[in-house]
Every structure is written in C-alpha cells, then in structure tokens.
Design a protein around this motif. Structure first.
Motif, PDB file in Angstrom:
ATOM      1  N   LYS A 166       0.747  -1.442   0.883  1.00  0.00           N
ATOM      2  CA  LYS A 166      -0.256   0.019  -0.507  1.00  0.00           C
ATOM      3  C   LYS A 166       0.832   1.320  -0.539  1.00  0.00           C
ATOM      4  N   LYS A 167       1.860   1.173  -0.972  1.00  0.00           N
ATOM      5  CA  LYS A 167       2.791   2.427  -1.207  1.00  0.00           C
ATOM      6  C   LYS A 167       2.154   3.744  -1.360  1.00  0.00           C
ATOM      7  N   THR A 168       1.848   4.731  -1.365  1.00  0.00           N
ATOM      8  CA  THR A 168       1.639   6.200  -1.611  1.00  0.00           C
ATOM      9  C   THR A 168       2.756   6.396  -3.196  1.00  0.00           C
ATOM     10  N   ILE A 169       2.522   6.200  -4.552  1.00  0.00           N
ATOM     11  CA  ILE A 169       3.254   6.724  -5.289  1.00  0.00           C
ATOM     12  C   ILE A 169       2.773   8.115  -5.995  1.00  0.00           C
ATOM     13  N   TYR A 170       3.650   9.341  -5.787  1.00  0.00           N
ATOM     14  CA  TYR A 170       3.174  10.420  -5.940  1.00  0.00           C
ATOM     15  C   TYR A 170       4.356  10.854  -6.984  1.00  0.00           C
ATOM     16  N   SER A 171       3.549  11.406  -8.599  1.00  0.00           N
ATOM     17  CA  SER A 171       3.620  12.119 -10.090  1.00  0.00           C
ATOM     18  C   SER A 171       3.286  13.348  -9.910  1.00  0.00           C
ATOM     19  N   CYS A 172       4.735  13.797 -10.917  1.00  0.00           N
ATOM     20  CA  CYS A 172       4.379  15.144 -11.139  1.00  0.00           C
ATOM     21  C   CYS A 172       4.477  14.648 -12.995  1.00  0.00           C
ATOM     22  N   THR A 173       3.773  16.113 -12.854  1.00  0.00           N
ATOM     23  CA  THR A 173       3.414  15.262 -14.829  1.00  0.00           C
ATOM     24  C   THR A 173       3.571  16.486 -15.923  1.00  0.00           C
ATOM     25  N   ILE A 174       4.898  16.951 -16.197  1.00  0.00           N
ATOM     26  CA  ILE A 174       4.971  18.320 -16.871  1.00  0.00           C
ATOM     27  C   ILE A 174       4.418  18.354 -18.136  1.00  0.00           C
ATOM     28  N   THR A 175       3.877  18.811 -18.144  1.00  0.00           N
ATOM     29  CA  THR A 175       1.987  19.526 -19.341  1.00  0.00           C
ATOM     30  C   THR A 175       2.690  20.485 -20.011  1.00  0.00           C
ATOM     31  N   GLU A 176       3.755  21.552 -20.011  1.00  0.00           N
ATOM     32  CA  GLU A 176       3.556  22.268 -20.706  1.00  0.00           C
ATOM     33  C   GLU A 176       5.725  22.384 -20.793  1.00  0.00           C
ATOM     34  N   ASN A 177       5.927  22.695 -22.119  1.00  0.00           N
ATOM     35  CA  ASN A 177       7.403  22.801 -22.023  1.00  0.00           C
ATOM     36  C   ASN A 177       8.373  21.455 -21.448  1.00  0.00           C
ATOM     37  N   ALA A 178       7.586  20.357 -21.631  1.00  0.00           N
ATOM     38  CA  ALA A 178       7.799  18.967 -22.179  1.00  0.00           C
ATOM     39  C   ALA A 178       8.826  18.883 -23.370  1.00  0.00           C
ATOM     40  N   ASP A 179       8.666  19.630 -24.001  1.00  0.00           N
ATOM     41  CA  ASP A 179       9.559  19.244 -25.303  1.00  0.00           C
ATOM     42  C   ASP A 179      10.528  19.911 -25.577  1.00  0.00           C
ATOM     43  N   VAL A 180      11.038  20.836 -24.467  1.00  0.00           N
ATOM     44  CA  VAL A 180      11.979  21.853 -24.806  1.00  0.00           C
ATOM     45  C   VAL A 180      13.077  20.845 -24.027  1.00  0.00           C
ATOM     46  N   ILE A 181      12.383  20.664 -22.619  1.00  0.00           N
ATOM     47  CA  ILE A 181      13.468  19.448 -21.605  1.00  0.00           C
ATOM     48  C   ILE A 181      13.917  18.173 -22.546  1.00  0.00           C
TER      49      ILE A 181
END
Length: 312
Positions: free
Chosen positions: A81-96
C-alpha cells in the motif's frame, strides 16, 4: 522507514554544486520519467518519496521557469500500500526532452559527464534518488542497486560506478536491469561519494558491530571447543589412572607419575596449563607442558601394557 529512505533523505541534504544540478535532473528523468508522445508532449516523473518529488520539481523550476506541471498521488491497494507521487509536466516538456536528449539511447551529454568526476557523481546521485535502493546493514545481505529498463543506461551506470572501483555488476530482474554492488566496503565508498555521510557512518557502525559480534562468537566457540577437548582428554586420563589404582601395584610407580595422577584426580576439568600451575605452586615442582604430557602418556602406556600382559 527503510534504510534506503534514510539514505535518500541524507542525500537530499547534500549541498551539491549548482553547476551539476542539471545533470541530477537528467539522471532522474532518464531513470524514472515516462515520455508521453502526444501534442503537446508530456513528461511524467514518479517516486514514492515526496521529498524527492519536491526536489525534482525544484530542479525543473530552476532550469525551465516557464514549465507547467501537475502533482498527483495514488495509493496502491495491494501489497504494501505504498503511495506513489507523480509530477506531470504538461507544458515545456518538449524543450526539456530536446535539451537533455532524452529520446536518444545514448546522448552526447554522457560523454562529457563521464569525463568529469563531479558530473559523474551528480549523475549517480540523481539516478540513486530516482531508482536506487540499499539493504539495511543490520541484515547480513549487503546490497545496493539502481534499476533501469534500458541496456545503455545500465552500462553507463556500471561504467560510472566502476570509475571509483566499486565492482558494480549488471543483472536482469524480471523486465528490468539492475546495476548492483555487493561488497560492503564498496557500498560505504558509494555512499561517501554521494555525500550521504550520516548514512555511511551508520552503515559502517553496523558492519563494525557485526564483525565484533562475529569475533566474540568465534572466540567463544574456540574456547568451548578447547574446553571440550580438555574434558575428553581428562576423561581418558582419569580412566587410565583409575585402572592403575585398582589393578596395578602403585608402589612400583615413579613418584612423579603418582603426583600427576593425584593432581589430575583432584582437578578433573583442569587444562594442562592449570595442572602445571598447581604442581608448581602446591608441590613446588617445576614442570613444563611437554614434561606433563610425557608423564600422562607414560601413565597411559603403563596401563595399556599391564592390561595386555594380564590378558595373555
């Protein structure tokens, strides 16, 4: 919390040089980010440690200020029952993605990283934070690893680790590859290189405690074995002494043999050294270990020889 968690918390406190922060970000993305091919493109970074996710976000904001992202969490309903945290880059991802050459199997940036010790450590730091783990040193199974699903990444991590003589190896585990270290000294050195000094000291302390305990047990086992050997020898000696007392004319025995028989009977569990001390102090007779052994063998020989003659 696990030892791995403590190590990563320790690493997050490292005041690393700002010039290598972009390399830490690249390593984190390569190891733990999913590239979503869409319009616009997206990058999703996941981790079970919220502090690591926050650190990742701080790196993204530092180098890509125009980036927009969404933070989410999900708790697994099965297993631990681990908690998984996520960060979704929705803008500027193509640049990165373009800047860090994330779509390339082996970027030109890595050639520069491997030639720079500070950059190499930064990459390993980011990789370990993203996908690394290390066993608790309280267990006897010393093991540190970084997992990846790319062959080229595993080979690069192995090369980076082995620049510091860590004897890193690669193994397959289900659908992933792991770059791992087994030797305890190499794990300590890896933690030191990453700047996890508190964890490194804790790891070393456990090793020392384990080795001290092992040495104490080894000494105790040797002492027990020696005492058992002494007891067996004494039992045999007493058997021959008893035989002579019941069957042999003791007046024919040398007084030195009689003295040894007397001391052994009165001290049935004494070692040879203890018998020597008793003879020296109580009977004021100087005797060496070889001399005492000779007398005990003589008592045995007389008893066996007498019994053979009686049987004829």
């Amino acid at each position: 919390m696990s030892f791995s968690f403590d190590v990563k918390e320790d690493i997050l406190k490292v005041n690393s040089d700002a010039s290598v922060h972009l390399i830490e970000l690249e390593a984190s993305l390569r190891l733990a980010a999913e590239i979503v091919i869409s319009n616009p493109m997206k990058l999703i970074f996941r981790n079970t440690n919220l502090h690591i996710l926050r650190y990742f976000v701080s790196l993204v904001k530092k180098f890509y200020t125009a980036t927009k992202y969404e933070i989410a969490s999900i708790t697994q309903t099965k297993l631990n029952k681990k908690t998984i945290y996520s960060c979704t880059i929705t803008e500027n991802a193509d640049v990165i993605i373009k800047d860090l050459e994330l779509l390339r199997e082996y970027s030109n940036l890595k050639e520069e990283i491997i030639l720079n010790p500070m950059a190499t450590i930064a990459y390993l730091r980011g990789a370990f934070l993203a996908k690394g783990s290390v066993n608790d040193p309280k267990t006897s199974n010393y093991h540190l690893e970084i997992s990846t699903d790319k062959d080229s990444e595993a080979l690069f991590l192995q090369k980076a680790m082995n620049q510091y003589n860590l004897n890193a190896r690669i193994a397959k585990r289900r659908s992933s590859l792991i770059v791992y270290i087994k030797e305890k000294d190499c794990i300590v050195e890896f933690l030191r290189r990453l700047g996890a000094n508190v964890s490194m000291n804790a790891f070393e302390n456990e090793i020392i405690k384990r080795e001290l305990s092992a040495n104490i047990n080894r000494i105790l086992n040797i002492e027990v074995a020696n005492q058992q050997k002494t007891n067996r020898s004494a039992k045999d000696q007493l058997k021959y002494i008893k035989y002579l007392e019941y069957n042999y004319p003791l007046e024919k025995l040398d007084s030195k043999l009689l003295l040894v028989m007397k001391v052994r009977k009165e001290n049935p569990e004494a070692s040879l050294n203890e018998m020597i001390k008793i003879i020296n102090e109580a009977y004021e007779e100087s005797i060496t270990k070889s001399g005492l052994n000779h007398r005990l063998r003589k008592i045995k020989e007389i008893a066996i020889d007498y019994e053979l003659r009686r049987s004829e």
